[in-house]
Design a protein around this motif. Structure first.
Motif, PDB file in Angstrom:
ATOM      1  N   GLU A  23      71.021 155.606 -18.272  1.00 30.76           N
ATOM      2  CA  GLU A  23      70.207 154.580 -18.118  1.00 30.76           C
ATOM      3  C   GLU A  23      68.774 155.622 -18.601  1.00 30.76           C
ATOM      4  OE1 GLU A  23      67.329 151.863 -16.778  1.00 30.76           O
ATOM      5  OE2 GLU A  23      69.290 152.175 -15.954  1.00 30.76           O
ATOM      6  N   LEU A  24      68.590 156.685 -18.906  1.00 33.21           N
ATOM      7  CA  LEU A  24      67.930 156.886 -19.418  1.00 33.21           C
ATOM      8  C   LEU A  24      67.898 156.656 -21.527  1.00 33.21           C
ATOM      9  CD1 LEU A  24      67.586 160.828 -18.222  1.00 33.21           C
ATOM     10  CD2 LEU A  24      65.936 158.914 -18.517  1.00 33.21           C
ATOM     11  N   LEU A  25      69.618 156.397 -21.962  1.00 33.40           N
ATOM     12  CA  LEU A  25      70.173 156.465 -23.452  1.00 33.40           C
ATOM     13  C   LEU A  25      70.032 154.745 -22.893  1.00 33.40           C
ATOM     14  CD1 LEU A  25      72.987 158.961 -23.276  1.00 33.40           C
ATOM     15  CD2 LEU A  25      70.582 158.909 -24.136  1.00 33.40           C
ATOM     16  N   THR A  26      70.036 154.254 -22.425  1.00 31.89           N
ATOM     17  CA  THR A  26      70.561 152.574 -22.900  1.00 31.89           C
ATOM     18  C   THR A  26      68.614 151.543 -22.099  1.00 31.89           C
ATOM     19  OG1 THR A  26      71.837 152.724 -20.631  1.00 31.89           O
ATOM     20  CG2 THR A  26      72.773 152.442 -23.170  1.00 31.89           C
ATOM     21  N   GLY A  27      68.283 152.698 -21.258  1.00 31.84           N
ATOM     22  CA  GLY A  27      67.533 151.766 -20.147  1.00 31.84           C
ATOM     23  C   GLY A  27      66.210 151.450 -21.461  1.00 31.84           C
ATOM     24  N   THR A  28      65.080 150.548 -21.090  1.00 26.62           N
ATOM     25  CA  THR A  28      64.233 150.410 -21.374  1.00 26.62           C
ATOM     26  C   THR A  28      63.030 150.484 -21.257  1.00 26.62           C
ATOM     27  OG1 THR A  28      64.152 147.836 -21.255  1.00 26.62           O
ATOM     28  CG2 THR A  28      65.302 148.672 -23.539  1.00 26.62           C
ATOM     29  N   GLY A  29      63.014 150.586 -19.036  1.00 19.80           N
ATOM     30  CA  GLY A  29      62.077 150.798 -18.454  1.00 19.80           C
ATOM     31  C   GLY A  29      60.823 152.032 -18.713  1.00 19.80           C
ATOM     32  N   GLU A  30      61.228 152.871 -19.340  1.00 20.33           N
ATOM     33  CA  GLU A  30      60.593 153.899 -19.116  1.00 20.33           C
ATOM     34  C   GLU A  30      60.429 154.501 -21.134  1.00 20.33           C
ATOM     35  OE1 GLU A  30      59.008 155.328 -16.944  1.00 20.33           O
ATOM     36  OE2 GLU A  30      60.476 155.050 -15.008  1.00 20.33           O
ATOM     37  N   SER A  31      59.221 154.905 -21.081  1.00 26.17           N
ATOM     38  CA  SER A  31      58.701 155.246 -22.836  1.00 26.17           C
ATOM     39  C   SER A  31      60.101 156.184 -23.425  1.00 26.17           C
ATOM     40  CB  SER A  31      57.309 155.740 -22.311  1.00 26.17           C
ATOM     41  OG  SER A  31      57.847 157.096 -22.442  1.00 26.17           O
ATOM     42  N   LEU A  32      59.945 156.374 -23.935  1.00 27.83           N
ATOM     43  CA  LEU A  32      61.143 157.194 -25.348  1.00 27.83           C
ATOM     44  C   LEU A  32      61.079 158.891 -24.757  1.00 27.83           C
ATOM     45  CD1 LEU A  32      63.453 157.237 -27.388  1.00 27.83           C
ATOM     46  CD2 LEU A  32      61.209 157.020 -29.436  1.00 27.83           C
TER      47      LEU A  32
END
Length: 67
Positions: A23-32
């Motif tokens: 989720e952290l690598l492919t998601g866009t829900g959170e800031s970089l």
């Protein structure tokens, strides 16, 4: 002086860790920066204090534009 051993250690399963990492690598829900910090925690077990001290200049990105 010996090393610290926690009396209780809440652990996550390997499947849960990999799902969070995905989720952290492919998601866009959170800031970089949040996603980078989370990935470092999950991959390298770095304490949050060390991750917080990491300067943004130390992070390299290799984003492709899909052209």
């Amino acid at each position: 002086m010996g090393h610290f051993t926690a009396k209780t250690r809440p652990t996550i399963t390997q499947d849960q860790r990999l799902a969070w990492l995905r989720e952290l690598l492919t998601g866009t829900g959170e800031s970089l920066p949040y996603r980078i910090a989370g990935a470092l925690l999950l991959l390298y077990a770095q304490p949050p204090v060390r991750v917080a001290k990491l300067r943004i200049e130390a992070i390299e990105t290799n984003e492709t534009t899909g052209k």
